[in-house]
Design a protein around this motif. Structure first.
Motif, PDB file in Angstrom:
ATOM      1  N   ASP A  39       0.807  -1.224   0.000  1.00 47.35           N
ATOM      2  CA  ASP A  39       0.000   0.000   0.000  1.00 47.35           C
ATOM      3  C   ASP A  39       0.838   1.272   0.000  1.00 47.35           C
ATOM      4  N   GLN A  40       1.866   1.331   0.847  1.00 47.45           N
ATOM      5  CA  GLN A  40       2.683   2.546   0.918  1.00 47.45           C
ATOM      6  C   GLN A  40       3.436   2.781  -0.386  1.00 47.45           C
ATOM      7  N   LEU A  41       3.952   1.713  -0.985  1.00 46.99           N
ATOM      8  CA  LEU A  41       4.650   1.858  -2.255  1.00 46.99           C
ATOM      9  C   LEU A  41       3.668   2.269  -3.355  1.00 46.99           C
ATOM     10  N   ASP A  42       2.487   1.684  -3.346  1.00 40.33           N
ATOM     11  CA  ASP A  42       1.465   2.044  -4.321  1.00 40.33           C
ATOM     12  C   ASP A  42       1.121   3.533  -4.214  1.00 40.33           C
ATOM     13  N   THR A  43       0.990   4.021  -3.004  1.00 45.09           N
ATOM     14  CA  THR A  43       0.690   5.442  -2.793  1.00 45.09           C
ATOM     15  C   THR A  43       1.831   6.315  -3.298  1.00 45.09           C
ATOM     16  N   ALA A  44       3.062   5.939  -2.999  1.00 48.29           N
ATOM     17  CA  ALA A  44       4.227   6.716  -3.451  1.00 48.29           C
ATOM     18  C   ALA A  44       4.313   6.735  -4.971  1.00 48.29           C
ATOM     19  N   VAL A  45       4.104   5.583  -5.589  1.00 44.74           N
ATOM     20  CA  VAL A  45       4.160   5.486  -7.049  1.00 44.74           C
ATOM     21  C   VAL A  45       3.048   6.320  -7.675  1.00 44.74           C
ATOM     22  N   LYS A  46       1.876   6.284  -7.075  1.00 44.56           N
ATOM     23  CA  LYS A  46       0.750   7.081  -7.563  1.00 44.56           C
ATOM     24  C   LYS A  46       1.080   8.579  -7.482  1.00 44.56           C
ATOM     25  N   LEU A  47       1.683   9.009  -6.386  1.00 45.84           N
ATOM     26  CA  LEU A  47       2.064  10.418  -6.230  1.00 45.84           C
ATOM     27  C   LEU A  47       3.110  10.841  -7.261  1.00 45.84           C
ATOM     28  N   VAL A  48       4.057   9.956  -7.548  1.00 43.96           N
ATOM     29  CA  VAL A  48       5.051  10.250  -8.591  1.00 43.96           C
ATOM     30  C   VAL A  48       4.352  10.409  -9.938  1.00 43.96           C
ATOM     31  N   GLY A  49       3.380   9.566 -10.205  1.00 43.57           N
ATOM     32  CA  GLY A  49       2.630   9.667 -11.454  1.00 43.57           C
ATOM     33  C   GLY A  49       1.877  10.982 -11.575  1.00 43.57           C
ATOM     34  N   TYR A  50       1.199  11.369 -10.492  1.00 50.16           N
ATOM     35  CA  TYR A  50       0.479  12.653 -10.507  1.00 50.16           C
ATOM     36  C   TYR A  50       1.441  13.823 -10.658  1.00 50.16           C
ATOM     37  N   ALA A  51       2.571  13.749  -9.965  1.00 48.27           N
ATOM     38  CA  ALA A  51       3.577  14.811 -10.095  1.00 48.27           C
ATOM     39  C   ALA A  51       4.088  14.877 -11.529  1.00 48.27           C
ATOM     40  N   GLY A  52       4.308  13.714 -12.134  1.00 47.16           N
ATOM     41  CA  GLY A  52       4.754  13.673 -13.527  1.00 47.16           C
ATOM     42  C   GLY A  52       3.740  14.300 -14.466  1.00 47.16           C
ATOM     43  N   LEU A  53       2.478  13.972 -14.268  1.00 47.04           N
ATOM     44  CA  LEU A  53       1.428  14.566 -15.103  1.00 47.04           C
ATOM     45  C   LEU A  53       1.385  16.084 -14.925  1.00 47.04           C
ATOM     46  N   GLY A  54       1.507  16.534 -13.690  1.00 44.11           N
ATOM     47  CA  GLY A  54       1.518  17.975 -13.430  1.00 44.11           C
ATOM     48  C   GLY A  54       2.713  18.660 -14.062  1.00 44.11           C
ATOM     49  N   TRP A  55       3.872  18.028 -13.957  1.00 48.43           N
ATOM     50  CA  TRP A  55       5.108  18.562 -14.556  1.00 48.43           C
ATOM     51  C   TRP A  55       4.951  18.649 -16.073  1.00 48.43           C
ATOM     52  N   MET A  56       4.352  17.611 -16.643  1.00 49.63           N
ATOM     53  CA  MET A  56       4.150  17.560 -18.089  1.00 49.63           C
ATOM     54  C   MET A  56       3.184  18.663 -18.543  1.00 49.63           C
ATOM     55  N   VAL A  57       2.082  18.829 -17.858  1.00 51.52           N
ATOM     56  CA  VAL A  57       1.096  19.854 -18.213  1.00 51.52           C
ATOM     57  C   VAL A  57       1.699  21.251 -18.055  1.00 51.52           C
ATOM     58  N   ALA A  58       2.406  21.478 -16.954  1.00 49.77           N
ATOM     59  CA  ALA A  58       3.027  22.789 -16.732  1.00 49.77           C
ATOM     60  C   ALA A  58       4.054  23.088 -17.827  1.00 49.77           C
ATOM     61  N   GLY A  59       4.813  22.087 -18.239  1.00 47.21           N
ATOM     62  CA  GLY A  59       5.780  22.281 -19.324  1.00 47.21           C
ATOM     63  C   GLY A  59       5.078  22.627 -20.627  1.00 47.21           C
ATOM     64  N   GLY A  60       3.984  21.950 -20.915  1.00 46.57           N
ATOM     65  CA  GLY A  60       3.221  22.243 -22.131  1.00 46.57           C
ATOM     66  C   GLY A  60       2.615  23.633 -22.105  1.00 46.57           C
ATOM     67  N   LEU A  61       2.067  24.014 -20.955  1.00 43.22           N
ATOM     68  CA  LEU A  61       1.497  25.358 -20.834  1.00 43.22           C
ATOM     69  C   LEU A  61       2.572  26.431 -20.982  1.00 43.22           C
ATOM     70  N   SER A  62       3.772  26.160 -20.485  1.00 46.35           N
ATOM     71  CA  SER A  62       4.879  27.115 -20.618  1.00 46.35           C
ATOM     72  C   SER A  62       5.251  27.354 -22.077  1.00 46.35           C
ATOM     73  N   LEU A  63       5.085  26.314 -22.898  1.00 51.13           N
ATOM     74  CA  LEU A  63       5.418  26.466 -24.320  1.00 51.13           C
ATOM     75  C   LEU A  63       4.364  27.260 -25.077  1.00 51.13           C
TER      76      LEU A  63
END
Length: 166
Positions: A39-63
């Protein structure tokens, strides 16, 4: 358009097609044999995924209007070096890689891990191709790449310079 430009554009499209085929395969994977993440690893991996999506969207918006899936700068594009682009030369790819690995790990099967690794390989080749085009288009790209990490701001050990010959 000359044959060199035609080849360059065909290569750019091949990267985009490969990238989206791998993303689609990863998202559509239906594993038969699964393992369970703690469970704890699943939560951490999920948070990394959400952070990645946010990073990706912010990068796209910056362009803004300079955003394109093709690894070739648009005619109207300008070189972005602020915002996330001062921390990473490729925040969209960085976010996509984080999200892909998160999805692959949470799929709890080997196949998605192979697809995520293949996506990283395609994106690494796409980045080298794109950086060559950026160096050709923007003389200041070399100095920018010398001071800015390719993916994550993890220090000089992980800094990949863009001075790669074609």
């Amino acid at each position: 358009m000359d044959s060199s430009a035609d080849r360059q554009r065909a290569t750019a499209w091949a990267f985009v097609v490969a990238q989206f085929l791998l993303i689609g395969s990863l998202l559509g994977w239906q594993p038969q044999h699964r393992w369970a993440l703690p469970d704890q690893l699943d939560t951490a991996v999920k948070l990394v995924g959400y952070a990645g999506l946010g990073w990706m969207v912010a990068g796209g918006l910056s362009l803004g209007r300079s955003l394109t899936a093709l690894p070739l700068p648009l005619e109207r594009a300008t070189l972005r070096v602020g915002g996330l682009y001062r921390l990473s030369r490729h925040p969209i790819y960085t976010g996509l890689i984080a999200a892909a690995w998160s999805w692959a790990l949470r799929a709890e099967a080997v196949g998605p891990l192979v697809l995520a690794a293949a996506l990283v390989a395609v994106l690494a080749a796409k980045v080298r191709f794109e950086e060559a085009a950026l160096r050709d288009r923007y003389p200041e790209y070399v100095a920018y790449s010398d001071r800015t990490p390719r993916f994550l701001p993890l220090g000089p050990l992980f800094r990949a310079r863009s001075r790669v010959t074609r």
